[in-house]
Motif scaffolding. Structure first.
Motif, mmCIF file in Angstrom:
data_model
loop_
_atom_site.group_PDB
_atom_site.id
_atom_site.type_symbol
_atom_site.label_atom_id
_atom_site.label_comp_id
_atom_site.label_asym_id
_atom_site.label_seq_id
_atom_site.Cartn_x
_atom_site.Cartn_y
_atom_site.Cartn_z
ATOM 1 N N ILE A 224 0.834 -1.207 0.000
ATOM 2 C CA ILE A 224 0.000 0.000 0.000
ATOM 3 C C ILE A 224 0.868 1.256 0.000
ATOM 4 O O ILE A 224 0.570 2.222 -0.707
ATOM 5 N N ARG A 225 1.949 1.252 0.748
ATOM 6 C CA ARG A 225 2.859 2.414 0.748
ATOM 7 C C ARG A 225 3.427 2.655 -0.645
ATOM 8 O O ARG A 225 3.579 3.795 -1.075
ATOM 9 N N ILE A 226 3.766 1.585 -1.329
ATOM 10 C CA ILE A 226 4.346 1.704 -2.677
ATOM 11 C C ILE A 226 3.279 2.096 -3.700
ATOM 12 O O ILE A 226 3.481 3.000 -4.504
ATOM 13 N N GLN B 85 -4.930 3.586 7.669
ATOM 14 C CA GLN B 85 -3.888 4.317 8.388
ATOM 15 C C GLN B 85 -2.629 4.511 7.545
ATOM 16 O O GLN B 85 -1.936 5.505 7.703
ATOM 17 N N VAL B 86 -2.354 3.585 6.646
ATOM 18 C CA VAL B 86 -1.111 3.640 5.866
ATOM 19 C C VAL B 86 -1.097 4.837 4.924
ATOM 20 O O VAL B 86 -0.098 5.544 4.834
ATOM 21 N N CYS B 87 -2.199 5.057 4.183
ATOM 22 C CA CYS B 87 -2.153 6.182 3.231
ATOM 23 C C CYS B 87 -3.512 6.845 3.021
ATOM 24 O O CYS B 87 -3.761 7.419 1.959
ATOM 25 N N ASN B 88 -4.366 6.780 4.036
ATOM 26 C CA ASN B 88 -5.664 7.460 3.991
ATOM 27 C C ASN B 88 -6.542 7.025 2.821
ATOM 28 O O ASN B 88 -7.328 7.821 2.299
ATOM 29 N N SER B 89 -6.424 5.782 2.404
ATOM 30 C CA SER B 89 -7.248 5.259 1.319
ATOM 31 C C SER B 89 -8.704 5.200 1.741
ATOM 32 O O SER B 89 -9.020 5.030 2.918
ATOM 33 N N GLU B 90 -9.585 5.321 0.759
ATOM 34 C CA GLU B 90 -11.010 5.102 0.970
ATOM 35 C C GLU B 90 -11.201 3.585 0.911
ATOM 36 O O GLU B 90 -10.764 2.940 -0.049
ATOM 37 N N LEU C 13 -6.824 -1.261 -5.457
ATOM 38 C CA LEU C 13 -6.351 -2.466 -4.789
ATOM 39 C C LEU C 13 -7.560 -3.235 -4.261
ATOM 40 O O LEU C 13 -8.496 -2.621 -3.741
ATOM 41 N N ILE C 14 -7.521 -4.539 -4.429
ATOM 42 C CA ILE C 14 -8.537 -5.421 -3.858
ATOM 43 C C ILE C 14 -7.809 -6.387 -2.936
ATOM 44 O O ILE C 14 -6.821 -7.013 -3.333
ATOM 45 N N PHE C 15 -8.299 -6.503 -1.706
ATOM 46 C CA PHE C 15 -7.719 -7.418 -0.729
ATOM 47 C C PHE C 15 -8.737 -8.514 -0.448
ATOM 48 O O PHE C 15 -9.834 -8.234 0.037
ATOM 49 N N ILE C 16 -8.379 -9.746 -0.780
ATOM 50 C CA ILE C 16 -9.276 -10.888 -0.590
ATOM 51 C C ILE C 16 -8.825 -11.684 0.631
ATOM 52 O O ILE C 16 -7.717 -12.213 0.660
ATOM 53 N N ASP C 17 -9.704 -11.767 1.617
ATOM 54 C CA ASP C 17 -9.414 -12.495 2.853
ATOM 55 C C ASP C 17 -10.741 -12.946 3.466
ATOM 56 O O ASP C 17 -11.136 -12.504 4.533
#
Length: 189
Positions: free
Chosen positions: A25-27, A49-54, A102-106
């Motif tokens: 996410i930082r990158i 928290q890492v980059c204020n993403s929605e 970005l999509i995070f699948i968990d």
């Protein structure tokens, strides 16, 4: 939240995997993230928290939704983390007008391929899909020896999903043995 998850047997991303996800996410600096599998909101809060993403996050378990809402409210990020209470296979209409970096699948491991196919059309050009639990506690590498029939079936589905990712010509995928195993798939266009 991590202590709550441990005490209440709530599966959340392991620390090593979370550190890897946060570095991605930082990158990447995604403006919008879709998370499939909220649990108690731990990873959604950490990703924001890492980059204020929605963040748009989907969870079907009512108890988890209530705990996640409490945690998101306490974090002060409720205006940036949008919790959708629904089965991820039925929640597409809630986000179909969005575009995600970005999509995070968990979530439900047996449904990973379906989640990927359903939601990647919403992925922006050169967007990333991060999938957790590719190793399923080391059982995928052991091919489920000594496990129940249901667990062996789940392991076969995870193996099939990994093959699907690696053979998918629209994405470049690498699988890392970090945390519980993480796949990173980058959209080519």
């Amino acid at each position: 939240m991590r202590a709550f998850a441990l005490q209440n047997h709530v599966p959340i991303i392991v620390e090593e995997g979370l550190a890897f996800l946060e570095q991605i996410i930082r990158i990447q600096r995604p403006k919008k993230i879709l998370e499939i599998g909220t649990a108690i909101g731990y990873s959604a809060i950490r990703m924001h928290q890492v980059c204020n993403s929605e963040i748009y996050t989907i969870e079907r378990n009512k108890e988890m939704v209530l705990e996640a809402m409490t945690n998101i409210e306490a974090s002060g990020f409720k205006d940036h983390i949008h919790l959708i209470e629904a089965d991820a296979l039925e929640a597409f209409s809630c986000v179909e007008k969005e575009s995600f970096d970005l999509i995070f699948i968990d979530a439900a491991k047996a449904q990973y391929t379906k989640f990927f196919e359903l939601y990647t059309p919403l992925l922006a050009s050169h967007g990333i899909v991060v999938t957790d639990n590719m190793g399923f506690h080391g059982l995928v590498q052991e091919e489920g020896q000594g496990q129940s029939r249901a667990v062996r079936g789940l392991i076969r589905k995870l193996q099939s999903y990994q093959e699907y990712l690696l053979e998918n010509e629209r994405f470049i995928t690498s699988v890392f043995s970090i945390g519980d195993g993480i796949a990173v798939s980058i959209k080519k266009d």
